[in-house]
Motif scaffolding. Structure first.
Motif, PDB file in Angstrom:
ATOM      1  N   LYS A 187       3.071 -14.062  -0.143  1.00 44.25           N
ATOM      2  CA  LYS A 187       2.106 -12.791   0.723  1.00 44.25           C
ATOM      3  C   LYS A 187       4.024 -11.633   1.403  1.00 44.25           C
ATOM      4  CE  LYS A 187      -1.606 -14.626   1.008  1.00 44.25           C
ATOM      5  NZ  LYS A 187      -3.195 -15.227   1.764  1.00 44.25           N
ATOM      6  N   ARG A 210       0.712  -1.165   0.229  1.00 43.13           N
ATOM      7  CA  ARG A 210      -0.402  -0.243   0.269  1.00 43.13           C
ATOM      8  C   ARG A 210       0.870   1.122   0.101  1.00 43.13           C
ATOM      9  NH1 ARG A 210      -2.679  -1.105   5.600  1.00 43.13           N
ATOM     10  NH2 ARG A 210      -0.705  -1.813   6.124  1.00 43.13           N
ATOM     11  N   TRP A 268       1.888  -5.061   7.203  1.00 44.88           N
ATOM     12  CA  TRP A 268      -0.060  -4.818   6.962  1.00 44.88           C
ATOM     13  C   TRP A 268      -0.207  -4.328   8.334  1.00 44.88           C
ATOM     14  CZ3 TRP A 268      -1.968  -4.859   2.486  1.00 44.88           C
ATOM     15  CH2 TRP A 268      -0.659  -4.972   1.393  1.00 44.88           C
TER      16      TRP A 268
END
Length: 201
Positions: A148, A113, A153
């Protein structure tokens, strides 16, 4: 003596910055992988898109065809095209590396992100969608896998002031974001090569 496994890392500015970081910090040379067992090559280009990657043959040219390639691409495409189309194009390029160039396995890295205040509206939502599609599209493939990232996160503290790139300051504890990113790639390729060795590829 067994020849070292060749690892190719291809991607946008994250990979280019990783290459610079490794060159400036010799303790992370070769991603801290044993040079007798692994030979790592990085090919990064700032601003790279999936289409740009497809039109840049030099980025996937290595002295020896890699056993495993790690692919970090798609972050510059988010919000420009439908997430599912971006994901399909990424997987298509990964398949090209396998079936066109002879790479044994490709690992597609999860997109990270960005700061929503410094990104196009809905950017992080699109990143989530692309990652979801990538995981689904690769779930049944033998030679292409989805990785991943760990440690990114809980929040957005891994980002620098620009809200896009990983923080790179040295001497920090716990490990700085760039080191976390490097270690994720290191573990991804090491895990995949160990799997291949176990299967006598």
């Amino acid at each position: 003596m067994v020849d070292p496994a060749v690892v190719g890392i291809i991607g946008h500015s994250y990979v280019r910055r990783l290459e610079r970081f490794v060159l400036q910090n010799q303790m992370y040379k070769n991603l801290s992988l044993d040079e007798d067992l692994y030979r790592v090559y990085l090919r990064g280009q700032g601003g790279l898109t999936v289409r740009g990657l497809s039109n840049s043959p030099n980025l996937c040219m290595f002295p020896i065809v890699p056993t495993v390639c790690f692919l970090d691409i798609g972050g510059n495409d988010a919000t420009t095209h439908p997430a599912v189309d971006i994901s399909k194009d990424i997987v298509s390029y990964a398949n090209y590396l396998v079936h066109g160039l002879g790479v044994v396995n490709v690992v597609i890295g999860q997109l990270l992100r960005r700061d929503p205040r410094k990104s196009p509206a809905g950017y992080n939502d699109e990143v989530f969608k692309i990652n979801t599609h990538l995981e689904l599209l690769t779930s049944g493939l033998l030679h292409v896998h989805f990785w991943k990232h760990r440690g990114f996160w809980a929040d957005l503290s891994y980002l620098g002031r620009d809200g896009v790139y990983l923080r790179e300051e040295t001497g920090a504890n716990p490990p700085i974001p760039m080191v976390k990113y490097m270690r994720n790639i290191k573990y991804a390729v090491h895990h995949r090569i160990q799997k291949l060795k176990a299967s006598n590829y």
